[in-house]
Design a protein around this motif. Structure first.
Motif, PDB file in Angstrom:
ATOM      1  N   TRP A  49      -5.605   5.678  -0.629  1.00 41.34           N
ATOM      2  CA  TRP A  49      -4.448   4.851  -0.723  1.00 41.34           C
ATOM      3  C   TRP A  49      -4.045   4.442  -2.124  1.00 41.34           C
ATOM      4  CZ3 TRP A  49      -4.975  -0.540  -0.825  1.00 41.34           C
ATOM      5  CH2 TRP A  49      -6.318  -0.990  -0.922  1.00 41.34           C
TER       6      TRP A  49
ATOM      7  N   ARG B 145      -6.251   5.764  -6.962  1.00 42.55           N
ATOM      8  CA  ARG B 145      -6.320   6.158  -5.518  1.00 42.55           C
ATOM      9  C   ARG B 145      -7.705   5.452  -4.929  1.00 42.55           C
ATOM     10  NH1 ARG B 145      -2.585   7.574  -2.376  1.00 42.55           N
ATOM     11  NH2 ARG B 145      -3.940   9.040  -1.188  1.00 42.55           N
TER      12      ARG B 145
ATOM     13  N   ILE C  58      -1.129   6.622   1.914  1.00 37.83           N
ATOM     14  CA  ILE C  58      -2.041   6.509   2.699  1.00 37.83           C
ATOM     15  C   ILE C  58      -2.333   7.968   3.450  1.00 37.83           C
ATOM     16  CG2 ILE C  58      -3.353   5.374   4.740  1.00 37.83           C
ATOM     17  CD1 ILE C  58      -1.479   2.949   4.283  1.00 37.83           C
TER      18      ILE C  58
ATOM     19  N   LEU D  91      -5.814  -0.537   7.107  1.00 36.67           N
ATOM     20  CA  LEU D  91      -5.018   0.536   6.886  1.00 36.67           C
ATOM     21  C   LEU D  91      -4.572   1.135   8.182  1.00 36.67           C
ATOM     22  CD1 LEU D  91      -7.148   2.121   3.831  1.00 36.67           C
ATOM     23  CD2 LEU D  91      -5.042   0.731   3.795  1.00 36.67           C
ATOM     24  N   PRO D  92      -3.284   1.217   8.293  1.00 38.05           N
ATOM     25  CA  PRO D  92      -2.258   0.776   7.525  1.00 38.05           C
ATOM     26  C   PRO D  92      -2.200  -0.793   7.640  1.00 38.05           C
ATOM     27  CG  PRO D  92      -1.246   1.717   9.486  1.00 38.05           C
ATOM     28  CD  PRO D  92      -2.941   2.216   9.700  1.00 38.05           C
TER      29      PRO D  92
ATOM     30  N   THR E 229       0.836  -1.007   0.072  1.00 41.19           N
ATOM     31  CA  THR E 229      -0.149   0.069   0.125  1.00 41.19           C
ATOM     32  C   THR E 229       0.789   1.321   0.044  1.00 41.19           C
ATOM     33  OG1 THR E 229      -0.103  -0.011   2.417  1.00 41.19           O
ATOM     34  CG2 THR E 229      -1.903  -1.303   1.145  1.00 41.19           C
ATOM     35  N   THR E 230       0.408   2.269  -0.672  1.00 43.33           N
ATOM     36  CA  THR E 230       1.121   3.416  -0.939  1.00 43.33           C
ATOM     37  C   THR E 230       0.370   4.579  -0.530  1.00 43.33           C
ATOM     38  OG1 THR E 230       0.850   3.700  -3.222  1.00 43.33           O
ATOM     39  CG2 THR E 230       2.735   2.605  -2.617  1.00 43.33           C
TER      40      THR E 230
ATOM     41  N   CYS F  60     -10.172   6.964   4.482  1.00 45.69           N
ATOM     42  CA  CYS F  60      -8.638   6.832   4.093  1.00 45.69           C
ATOM     43  C   CYS F  60      -8.836   7.133   2.573  1.00 45.69           C
ATOM     44  CB  CYS F  60      -7.715   5.988   4.637  1.00 45.69           C
ATOM     45  SG  CYS F  60      -7.772   6.007   6.502  1.00 45.69           S
TER      46      CYS F  60
END
Length: 371
Positions: free
Chosen positions: A308, A335, A229, A257-258, A226-227, A306
């Motif tokens: 992410w 996204r 966030i 998340l995370p 995951t990027t 969120c």
């Protein structure tokens, strides 16, 4: 016809009494000196036969002349010599054909190699895969609908007195956003937390991820990150829930998340449930398998919404492996929005085997702890 003598003694023809008869023979003006009648002239000689077209030779001789011209042999040469020349010409022609076939055969491999190299280059230059995500369609068996406002008295009355089967579509018309109860992980290892910190069931913003590839060779996705966030406080004020009456399991993957350790994990009700998905599985596309996909359960922190992105690691048949940031249809980094339910709701309605319960008025009501 009879003749009479003229005064000078020359006989003259005179018709017979019947008016017919043969003409008189020529008189003595053509006779020889001895008075004999000369013999009749001889018949003329018949014309000489005309030679047939082609010079008067026999048909087979004309063919031999033609063959001699083709072979370049003197037409007067012997038949044996002509046959030798014919054999030589045929042998040379056959060798020429065989030579051309041999050259073409020997060129097949280099030509095939060049063509394969060209096709390989074209295939390797293609985008290895594209990814699209979309929310689940239709009404899931268990769900929770979140709204950014309170229901009016009239809307609440319609909801609680109407057909429960139409509640999902009615809330969607009011602007609700559906969440789904996460899979029950009964077979997950103890080290993997199955419930939220407060002990309630988790709600997930589930979506389907589809991977497509036009490559003729295989592409394997074997890693996930995951990027980017970013989270903020949820704007939800009302939740209307239809919680599960028992365990529900969906095939796919889950992550928080995370992400927690080893996430995403497998949610299938089978061996490996709760284990790292990409530790034992991968997604393969291309090479005759144009598409693949997963159902993803994404869980945001309590009371948070969120956004992410995703990076995946892939390997292909050209010994190329790298991490790739997923992009949307416009070429921008993908996204994904994921939200959860706040703890300080203004309204919370629950419906299951019992009637609708306004949990914001009766927090201890049936099933209120599940929403």
């Amino acid at each position: 016809m009879t003749t009479t003598a003229s005064p000078d003694g020359t006989p003259e023809p005179r018709p017979d009494d019947e008016g017919g008869g043969a003409p008189a023979e020529p008189t003595g003006q053509h006779a020889d000196t001895d008075g004999d009648t000369p013999p009749p002239p001889a018949d003329p000689a018949p014309p000489a036969p005309q030679p047939p077209a082609g010079g008067g030779d026999r048909p087979d001789e004309s063919f031999e002349v033609l063959v001699s011209d083709v072979l370049g042999v003197d037409p007067e040469a012997s038949r044996r010599k002509k046959l030798r020349w014919l054999f030589v010409k045929a042998a040379v022609g056959l060798l020429g054909v065989l030579g051309a076939v041999l050259v073409a055969y020997l060129m097949i491999k280099p030509s095939t190699i060049r063509e394969n190299d060209t096709n390989t280059g074209i295939d390797a230059a293609k985008t290895p895969f594209t990814v699209s995500v979309r929310p689940e369609e239709g009404e899931p068996p268990t769900w929770a609908m979140v709204l950014d406002r309170e229901l009016t008295a009239d809307e609440a009355r319609k909801l609680t007195t109407g057909d429960p089967g139409s509640a999902f579509s009615y809330l969607r018309e009011l602007g609700g956003r559906p969440l789904v109860y996460a899979s029950v992980m009964e077979h997950a290892p103890e080290r993997y937390e199955r419930n939220t910190r407060d002990g309630g069931l988790e709600l997930t913003d589930a979506f389907k991820m589809t991977v497509l590839s036009t490559r003729s060779s295989a592409v394997v996705i074997d890693g996930w990150k995951t990027t980017g966030i970013t989270c903020h406080k949820s704007t939800t004020q009302t939740v209307v829930a239809m919680p599960p009456q028992g365990g529900a399991t969906y095939q796919g993957i889950r992550l928080h998340l995370p992400p927690r350790a080893e996430e995403p994990v497998l949610t299938d009700d089978a061996a490996g449930q709760g284990e790292s998905y990409f530790g034992t599985h991968y997604i393969e596309v291309g090479g005759g398998q144009p598409s693949g996909g997963l159902r993803v359960e994404a869980i945001a922190p309590r009371g948070q919404a969120c956004e992410w992105g995703i990076k995946v690691h892939y390997n292909d048949s050209y010994q190329k492996g790298e991490w790739l940031q997923l992009k949307d249809a416009k070429g921008k980094p993908l996204r994904i929005r994921t939200e959860s339910v706040p703890a300080d709701l203004r309204q919370k309605w629950v419906f299951a085997s019992v009637a609708w319960t306004p949990c914001h008025k009766d927090p201890e009501g049936p099933l209120c702890e599940l929403a």
